[in-house]
Design an enzyme around this catalytic site. Structure first.
Site, PDB file in Angstrom:
ATOM      1  N   CYS A 335       3.876  -5.690 -16.624  1.00  0.00           N
ATOM      2  CA  CYS A 335       5.048  -6.349 -17.202  1.00  0.00           C
ATOM      3  C   CYS A 335       4.880  -6.738 -18.678  1.00  0.00           C
ATOM      4  CB  CYS A 335       5.396  -7.628 -16.448  1.00  0.00           C
ATOM      5  SG  CYS A 335       4.923  -7.653 -14.729  1.00  0.00           S
ATOM      6  N   ARG A 364      -6.597  -4.868  -9.109  1.00  0.00           N
ATOM      7  CA  ARG A 364      -6.368  -6.121  -8.394  1.00  0.00           C
ATOM      8  C   ARG A 364      -7.536  -6.376  -7.471  1.00  0.00           C
ATOM      9  NH1 ARG A 364       0.026  -5.675  -6.723  1.00  0.00           N
ATOM     10  NH2 ARG A 364       0.774  -5.372  -8.851  1.00  0.00           N
ATOM     11  N   GLN A 382       0.642   2.435 -10.372  1.00  0.00           N
ATOM     12  CA  GLN A 382       1.989   2.134  -9.883  1.00  0.00           C
ATOM     13  C   GLN A 382       3.009   2.944 -10.671  1.00  0.00           C
ATOM     14  OE1 GLN A 382       2.047  -2.131 -10.780  1.00  0.00           O
ATOM     15  NE2 GLN A 382       2.536  -2.436  -8.634  1.00  0.00           N
ATOM     16  N   ASP A 384       5.722   2.094 -12.150  1.00  0.00           N
ATOM     17  CA  ASP A 384       6.280   0.779 -12.440  1.00  0.00           C
ATOM     18  C   ASP A 384       7.351   0.870 -13.526  1.00  0.00           C
ATOM     19  OD1 ASP A 384       6.552  -1.903 -12.248  1.00  0.00           O
ATOM     20  OD2 ASP A 384       4.686  -2.416 -13.268  1.00  0.00           O
ATOM     21  N   HIS A 386      10.340  -1.744 -15.765  1.00  0.00           N
ATOM     22  CA  HIS A 386      10.987  -3.024 -16.010  1.00  0.00           C
ATOM     23  C   HIS A 386      12.330  -2.765 -16.651  1.00  0.00           C
ATOM     24  CE1 HIS A 386       6.786  -4.116 -15.468  1.00  0.00           C
ATOM     25  NE2 HIS A 386       7.299  -5.178 -14.872  1.00  0.00           N
ATOM     26  N   LYS A 465      12.123 -10.668  -4.086  1.00  0.00           N
ATOM     27  CA  LYS A 465      12.099  -9.208  -4.136  1.00  0.00           C
ATOM     28  C   LYS A 465      12.688  -8.566  -2.895  1.00  0.00           C
ATOM     29  CE  LYS A 465       7.368  -9.076  -2.440  1.00  0.00           C
ATOM     30  NZ  LYS A 465       6.140  -8.315  -2.334  1.00  0.00           N
ATOM     31  N   HIS A 511      11.735  -6.088 -12.084  1.00  0.00           N
ATOM     32  CA  HIS A 511      10.475  -5.356 -11.942  1.00  0.00           C
ATOM     33  C   HIS A 511      10.673  -4.467 -10.729  1.00  0.00           C
ATOM     34  CE1 HIS A 511       8.131  -8.850 -13.852  1.00  0.00           C
ATOM     35  NE2 HIS A 511       9.250  -9.415 -13.495  1.00  0.00           N
TER      36      HIS A 511
HETATM   37 ZN   LIG Z   1       6.396  -6.385 -13.521  1.00  0.00          ZN
END
Ligand SMILES: [Zn+2]
Ligand SMILES: [Zn+2]
Length: 636
Positions: A335, A364, A382, A384, A386, A465, A511
């Site tokens: 992010c 992680r 990921q 990912d 945004h 989420k 996200h």
């Molecule tokens: Zn994020």
């Protein structure tokens, strides 16, 4: 004593009795087939069937087939296993033994690890205990006395548990020679356990703490009857055949190494190409939908993680390092860079929505006990993104992501379920922002007439989420896509846009990931297809097998043509028996085998054979290329 008892929604009956057990009460009420029940609800509270009921009681027998009944059955089986293990392995100490999905486990401390080879013996002893139909007897005791009791038996783990409970009284359950600390309830007697099987052993740290003793965990399954047990064991057998760790090795996709570290994946060439295919697919699908590709660094100063709230709320999952006396955090999420990109220039409402996409590598910290193959790792990528948008655009953007999820799941032919996860204990942001964000997610689901479940307290620390759980061929659920709505991080990073009136406004941030962790998704794909990938993602789409050395020249020509047409092909031109080459290609689950004999060499074409052994008619190299390209277009 005067009793007034009734079944739910039935009139009460009154009686005078000295005392009244659950079983007696049900008999008085004319309930038949008592052996079908695992326990009893007395005024809504789960109790032992053999235990007393209250003078004024509403009774509800709990069937052994119900979810609660099965849990009691499975937990009772764990006590029986503990008794069997104590009988067979003198000196073993017991810890805890809960019911879990489909079964139970118990953790033991013994002078050597308990192994698979020990299981048949333990099962046999359990069967003896079951056949003896021993009652489970409940008894309440002062904690002090229970501590002394377990101390005298050398059961220090139980002593530690009772000391931690710090309660005045505890309850114990005894069957045969075994007494365990337990809240209950339990089955009336061991004979009610009709169908169980011990499955496997594993190492587990006491209380999941790597600094404490390594215990032996034995897993078992238990069902209300033999038929259900048999069905479950068949499913397990099928799951074993599809196990991605085993297939990952067989198909040369990935490996892990103690020397490298737990939860870190090494991708072999077949895995490397598989990843590349999926990443390329992802990039195309994102560009099509108006996402822009970005990339942030792997480590960012710890100050920035403090500002975002990760340091306070997510620190235990993060790794840190130091450069020139400055602390840095290795990113567990992508992010922050994306927000800095947004903030790098002035944004007007006309620029929104902004959709930043990154195939983001994250680290992680997962506890070593939960790491498993590709499904739970410490380093993963990921897909990912945004999305930064105006509050008015929020609904539309969430809908866009839900449509994206639907399209991708259709392509991979997965069914899925949706859940909304709400505010967790550790979180940032105001109640009002959480409310707005949660309402936005619910509205998007309702507007699209999507069905969902609410998952209380399981949201991200910065916002609620939508979780997408895909269902695989064995009906198991896997977390993949998540869509999170966030009003808080834009606030913390002072993200703004200029609205139609020239005023500074706060954008909302979504996200979202679609496949989630690529590692996990590839693990799911391996299991879904049992390693026999569809042609469009198969690491090797065609394998050319020559019959004799006479055919090598033609084989090499075909291989060159296929590779020139972007087809992932391999040749096996070894001087080996054709049968062996075919078997090897089948083990690799390659979709097309092209066997090149004299006919193919002379006529200048190929005869494709499918994985399932069927043959296609003779065709030219060009026709075969078209065939594969059509498979890829149709994503077959
Ligand atoms: Zn994020
Ligand atoms: Zn118990």
């Amino acid at each position: 004593m005067r009793y007034s008892i009734h079944l739910k929604d039935k009139p009460p009956i009154d009686m005078d009795e000295e005392s009244l057990s659950g079983i007696e009460a049900l008999k008085h009420l004319g309930v038949k087939g008592l052996e079908r029940f695992a326990a009893l609800k007395v005024n809504g509270e789960l109790r032992d069937l053999a235990g007393p009921v209250d003078p004024v009681s509403e009774l509800e027998p709990v069937s052994i087939d119900s979810e609660e009944g099965l849990e009691i059955l499975r937990h009772s089986a764990s006590h029986v296993m503990a008794e069997a293990v104590k009988k067979l392995f003198p000196g073993v100490r017991v810890t805890i033994g809960p019911a879990i999905e489909n079964g139970f486990y118990y953790d033991f401390d013994y002078e050597r690890p308990l192994r698979e080879e020990d299981l048949p013996l333990i099962e046999e002893k359990m069967q003896e205990i079951i056949e003896a139909d021993l009652p489970f007897k409940r008894e309440e005791m002062k904690s002090r006395d229970a501590i002394n009791l377990f101390k005298s038996e050398g059961e220090d783990y139980k002593v530690e548990i009772i000391e931690d409970l710090a309660a005045d009284n505890v309850s114990l359950y005894t069957q045969g020679s075994f007494t365990d600390l337990c809240r209950g309830p339990h089955l009336p007697s061991t004979g009610r356990i009709k169908a169980f099987k011990l499955i496997k052993t594993a190492g587990a740290y006491w209380r999941g703490d790597e600094k404490r003793a390594m215990l032996s965990r034995i897993y078992g399954v238990a069902f209300s009857d033999r038929k259900r047990l048999k069905e479950h064991l068949q499913r397990l057998e099928e799951a074993k055949k599809r196990d991605h760790v085993r297939l990952g090795k067989q198909l040369d996709i990935f490996s892990t190494y103690e020397e490298i570290g737990a939860g870190m994946i090494v991708w072999h060439p077949k895995g490397g190409i598989l990843r590349h295919i999926i990443e390329e697919f992802e990039i195309r699908e994102h560009l099509k939908r108006g996402y822009e590709i970005v990339k942030g660094p792997q480590i960012l100063k710890t100050d920035l993680w403090e500002k975002s709230g990760h340091f306070d709320n997510y620190r235990e999952n993060m790794y840190f390092t130091e450069i020139d006396k400055q602390s840095y955090g290795i990113k567990p999420m992508n992010c922050l860079s994306h927000m800095l990109i947004y903030r790098s220039r002035i944004r007007s409402y006309r620029d929104l929505p902004k959709r930043y996409f990154e195939l983001g590598l994250v680290h992680r910290h997962e506890r070593s006990g939960v790491l498993h193959g590709l499904a739970r790792v410490r380093e993963f990528t990921q897909d990912d993104a945004h999305i930064l948008c105006t509050p008015e655009q929020l609904d539309q953007e969430i809908k866009g992501v839900l449509d994206f999820v639907r399209d991708v799941m259709e392509i991979f032919r997965f069914e899925y379920e949706l859940e909304i996860s709400t505010r967790p204990e550790k979180s940032i942001g105001t109640d009002e922002d959480w409310d707005r964000a949660t309402r936005a997610l619910i509205k998007a689901m309702d507007d699209n007439s999507l069905e969902y479940q609410i998952n209380e307290g399981d949201g991200a620390f910065y916002g609620p989420k939508i979780d997408v759980k895909l269902k695989d061929a064995l009906d198991r659920k896997w977390q993949c896509a998540t869509i999170q709505c966030d009003f808080t991080l834009p606030e913390r990073f002072d993200l703004v846009y200029i609205d139609t009136d020239g005023q500074r406004q706060r954008p909302v941030m979504i996200h979202r990931v679609i496949l989630g962790s690529l590692e996990r998704f590839i693990g799911v794909l391996i299991e879904q297809y049992a390693g026999a990938f569809p042609v469009w993602i198969a690491p090797v789409q065609a394998c050319i097998l020559t019959v004799t050395d006479r055919n090598i020249a033609h084989g090499e020509k075909i291989l060159k043509d296929l590779m020139a047409a972007d087809i992932r092909a391999e040749g096996d031109f070894r001087n080996e028996k054709l049968g062996l080459k075919v078997r090897e290609a089948q083990l690799q689950k390659i979709p097309y085998m092209l066997i090149i004999g004299d006919k193919e060499s002379d006529k200048g074409g190929v005869t494709p054979r499918l994985r399932d052994g069927r043959n296609l008619p003779f065709m030219t190299g060009g026709e075969f290329v078209n065939l594969i390209q059509e498979d890829c277009r149709q994503r077959r």
